[in-house]
Design a protein around this motif. Structure first.
Motif, PDB file in Angstrom:
ATOM      1  N   GLY A 101       0.822  -1.205   0.000  1.00 35.29           N
ATOM      2  CA  GLY A 101       0.000   0.000   0.000  1.00 35.29           C
ATOM      3  C   GLY A 101       0.857   1.257   0.000  1.00 35.29           C
ATOM      4  O   GLY A 101       2.012   1.265   0.399  1.00 35.29           O
ATOM      5  N   PHE A 102       0.234   2.320  -0.415  1.00 36.37           N
ATOM      6  CA  PHE A 102       0.903   3.598  -0.527  1.00 36.37           C
ATOM      7  C   PHE A 102       0.820   4.336   0.804  1.00 36.37           C
ATOM      8  O   PHE A 102      -0.236   4.431   1.402  1.00 36.37           O
ATOM      9  N   VAL A 103       1.945   4.862   1.256  1.00 41.96           N
ATOM     10  CA  VAL A 103       1.976   5.664   2.473  1.00 41.96           C
ATOM     11  C   VAL A 103       2.041   7.122   2.049  1.00 41.96           C
ATOM     12  O   VAL A 103       3.033   7.558   1.454  1.00 41.96           O
ATOM     13  N   PRO A 104       0.976   7.886   2.322  1.00 41.36           N
ATOM     14  CA  PRO A 104       0.978   9.271   1.879  1.00 41.36           C
ATOM     15  C   PRO A 104       2.006  10.104   2.648  1.00 41.36           C
ATOM     16  O   PRO A 104       2.193   9.921   3.852  1.00 41.36           O
ATOM     17  N   ARG A 105       2.664  10.977   1.949  1.00 42.98           N
ATOM     18  CA  ARG A 105       3.633  11.881   2.561  1.00 42.98           C
ATOM     19  C   ARG A 105       3.229  13.304   2.199  1.00 42.98           C
ATOM     20  O   ARG A 105       2.799  13.568   1.081  1.00 42.98           O
ATOM     21  N   ARG A 106       3.380  14.205   3.141  1.00 46.01           N
ATOM     22  CA  ARG A 106       3.065  15.593   2.825  1.00 46.01           C
ATOM     23  C   ARG A 106       4.359  16.377   2.724  1.00 46.01           C
ATOM     24  O   ARG A 106       5.344  16.092   3.414  1.00 46.01           O
ATOM     25  N   ASP A 107       4.346  17.351   1.845  1.00 51.91           N
ATOM     26  CA  ASP A 107       5.509  18.203   1.683  1.00 51.91           C
ATOM     27  C   ASP A 107       5.640  19.119   2.889  1.00 51.91           C
ATOM     28  O   ASP A 107       4.653  19.479   3.535  1.00 51.91           O
ATOM     29  N   LYS A 108       6.850  19.507   3.183  1.00 57.45           N
ATOM     30  CA  LYS A 108       7.092  20.387   4.316  1.00 57.45           C
ATOM     31  C   LYS A 108       6.380  21.716   4.079  1.00 57.45           C
ATOM     32  O   LYS A 108       6.436  22.286   3.000  1.00 57.45           O
ATOM     33  N   GLY A 109       5.696  22.175   5.093  1.00 52.72           N
ATOM     34  CA  GLY A 109       4.977  23.445   5.015  1.00 52.72           C
ATOM     35  C   GLY A 109       3.516  23.293   4.651  1.00 52.72           C
ATOM     36  O   GLY A 109       2.759  24.249   4.724  1.00 52.72           O
ATOM     37  N   LEU A 110       3.093  22.106   4.255  1.00 53.01           N
ATOM     38  CA  LEU A 110       1.690  21.890   3.913  1.00 53.01           C
ATOM     39  C   LEU A 110       0.984  21.228   5.090  1.00 53.01           C
ATOM     40  O   LEU A 110       1.570  20.448   5.829  1.00 53.01           O
ATOM     41  N   GLY A 111      -0.276  21.513   5.235  1.00 52.02           N
ATOM     42  CA  GLY A 111      -1.038  20.898   6.316  1.00 52.02           C
ATOM     43  C   GLY A 111      -0.863  21.647   7.624  1.00 52.02           C
ATOM     44  O   GLY A 111      -0.420  22.796   7.660  1.00 52.02           O
ATOM     45  N   ARG A 112      -1.213  21.000   8.705  1.00 46.07           N
ATOM     46  CA  ARG A 112      -1.113  21.624  10.019  1.00 46.07           C
ATOM     47  C   ARG A 112       0.345  21.869  10.385  1.00 46.07           C
ATOM     48  O   ARG A 112       1.213  21.070  10.065  1.00 46.07           O
ATOM     49  N   PRO A 113       0.590  22.941  11.116  1.00 45.96           N
ATOM     50  CA  PRO A 113       1.963  23.174  11.549  1.00 45.96           C
ATOM     51  C   PRO A 113       2.378  22.161  12.618  1.00 45.96           C
ATOM     52  O   PRO A 113       1.551  21.711  13.416  1.00 45.96           O
ATOM     53  N   THR A 114       3.639  21.841  12.633  1.00 43.92           N
ATOM     54  CA  THR A 114       4.143  20.925  13.653  1.00 43.92           C
ATOM     55  C   THR A 114       4.281  21.690  14.970  1.00 43.92           C
ATOM     56  O   THR A 114       4.145  22.924  15.025  1.00 43.92           O
ATOM     57  N   LYS A 115       4.571  20.952  16.017  1.00 42.54           N
ATOM     58  CA  LYS A 115       4.740  21.576  17.324  1.00 42.54           C
ATOM     59  C   LYS A 115       5.904  22.574  17.292  1.00 42.54           C
ATOM     60  O   LYS A 115       5.842  23.655  17.880  1.00 42.54           O
ATOM     61  N   LYS A 116       6.945  22.195  16.579  1.00 43.71           N
ATOM     62  CA  LYS A 116       8.104  23.079  16.452  1.00 43.71           C
ATOM     63  C   LYS A 116       7.711  24.360  15.714  1.00 43.71           C
ATOM     64  O   LYS A 116       8.090  25.466  16.118  1.00 43.71           O
ATOM     65  N   ASP A 117       6.929  24.207  14.624  1.00 49.57           N
ATOM     66  CA  ASP A 117       6.473  25.379  13.866  1.00 49.57           C
ATOM     67  C   ASP A 117       5.616  26.285  14.733  1.00 49.57           C
ATOM     68  O   ASP A 117       5.751  27.514  14.697  1.00 49.57           O
ATOM     69  N   ARG A 118       4.720  25.686  15.529  1.00 45.81           N
ATOM     70  CA  ARG A 118       3.832  26.472  16.387  1.00 45.81           C
ATOM     71  C   ARG A 118       4.631  27.272  17.415  1.00 45.81           C
ATOM     72  O   ARG A 118       4.372  28.443  17.653  1.00 45.81           O
ATOM     73  N   ARG A 119       5.631  26.647  18.002  1.00 41.99           N
ATOM     74  CA  ARG A 119       6.456  27.344  18.992  1.00 41.99           C
ATOM     75  C   ARG A 119       7.239  28.496  18.362  1.00 41.99           C
ATOM     76  O   ARG A 119       7.398  29.559  18.961  1.00 41.99           O
ATOM     77  N   GLU A 120       7.734  28.277  17.152  1.00 43.60           N
ATOM     78  CA  GLU A 120       8.447  29.357  16.467  1.00 43.60           C
ATOM     79  C   GLU A 120       7.514  30.521  16.150  1.00 43.60           C
ATOM     80  O   GLU A 120       7.901  31.695  16.266  1.00 43.60           O
ATOM     81  N   MET A 121       6.268  30.233  15.751  1.00 49.37           N
ATOM     82  CA  MET A 121       5.299  31.298  15.476  1.00 49.37           C
ATOM     83  C   MET A 121       4.962  32.066  16.739  1.00 49.37           C
ATOM     84  O   MET A 121       4.869  33.299  16.734  1.00 49.37           O
ATOM     85  N   GLU A 122       4.766  31.351  17.860  1.00 50.45           N
ATOM     86  CA  GLU A 122       4.452  32.025  19.125  1.00 50.45           C
ATOM     87  C   GLU A 122       5.615  32.899  19.569  1.00 50.45           C
ATOM     88  O   GLU A 122       5.422  33.997  20.089  1.00 50.45           O
ATOM     89  N   LYS A 123       6.820  32.425  19.378  1.00 54.86           N
ATOM     90  CA  LYS A 123       7.997  33.195  19.752  1.00 54.86           C
ATOM     91  C   LYS A 123       8.098  34.458  18.900  1.00 54.86           C
ATOM     92  O   LYS A 123       8.421  35.541  19.391  1.00 54.86           O
ATOM     93  N   PHE A 124       7.788  34.342  17.621  1.00 54.50           N
ATOM     94  CA  PHE A 124       7.871  35.482  16.703  1.00 54.50           C
ATOM     95  C   PHE A 124       6.761  36.495  16.967  1.00 54.50           C
ATOM     96  O   PHE A 124       6.995  37.694  17.020  1.00 54.50           O
ATOM     97  N   LEU A 125       5.534  36.008  17.151  1.00 58.45           N
ATOM     98  CA  LEU A 125       4.392  36.915  17.310  1.00 58.45           C
ATOM     99  C   LEU A 125       4.186  37.378  18.747  1.00 58.45           C
ATOM    100  O   LEU A 125       3.481  38.355  18.984  1.00 58.45           O
ATOM    101  N   GLY A 126       4.755  36.679  19.709  1.00 62.57           N
ATOM    102  CA  GLY A 126       4.615  37.084  21.112  1.00 62.57           C
ATOM    103  C   GLY A 126       3.199  36.863  21.606  1.00 62.57           C
ATOM    104  O   GLY A 126       2.597  35.807  21.374  1.00 62.57           O
ATOM    105  N   ASP A 127       2.621  37.858  22.288  1.00 64.13           N
ATOM    106  CA  ASP A 127       1.274  37.737  22.867  1.00 64.13           C
ATOM    107  C   ASP A 127       0.178  37.667  21.819  1.00 64.13           C
ATOM    108  O   ASP A 127      -0.924  37.194  22.091  1.00 64.13           O
TER     109      ASP A 127
END
Length: 138
Positions: A101-127
């Motif tokens: 069977g085929f295992v779907p893979r998503r390209d980086k940056g597509l779909g929901r942000p990862t936990k790491k991405d979310r933390r970087e956004m919070e750090k950048f945007l602050g409150d």
């Protein structure tokens, strides 16, 4: 330590052999597989009480796969896996990669942000990045 019996004249019930070599978790499951026609010895469906001997080929269908083993020995009761492995030769062919069977893979940056991405956004945007409670009355 119990010895593995490799005597060519020795026989054992097929359900007991499947259980002692840890192919099935319980002897009852091995018996049910035999009754259901999922066990073959040398190409013939067998009952649970069928006697097997060294050198015979056992085929078992379970969980959508077929396993093939050649009997090389007998142990009197269920033992640790390292001993049980010495009682058979695994002839099962490797699975066909096309059938896995085929295992779907998503390209980086597509779909929901990862936990790491979310933390970087919070750090950048602050409150501004922290969600406001909707049920809160000020």
């Amino acid at each position: 330590m119990t010895e593995i019996n490799r005597d060519a004249g020795k026989h054992m019930r097929v359900d007991v052999w499947l259980w002692t070599t840890r192919m099935f978790k319980t002897r009852n499951l091995a018996t049910q597989a035999c009754r259901g026609g999922h066990v073959q010895v040398d190409g013939q469906r067998v009952k649970a009480a069928q006697k097997v001997s060294i050198g015979q080929e056992v085929r078992v269908r379970k969980a959508g796969s077929e396993f093939i083993w050649k009997i090389t020995g007998f142990i009197p009761t269920r033992m640790q896996a390292s001993i049980a492995v010495q009682c058979y030769e695994d002839l099962t062919p490797p699975p066909d990669p096309a059938l896995r069977g085929f295992v779907p893979r998503r390209d980086k940056g597509l779909g929901r942000p990862t936990k790491k991405d979310r933390r970087e956004m919070e750090k950048f945007l602050g409150d501004m990045a922290k969600p406001q409670s909707r049920n809160r009355r000020d």
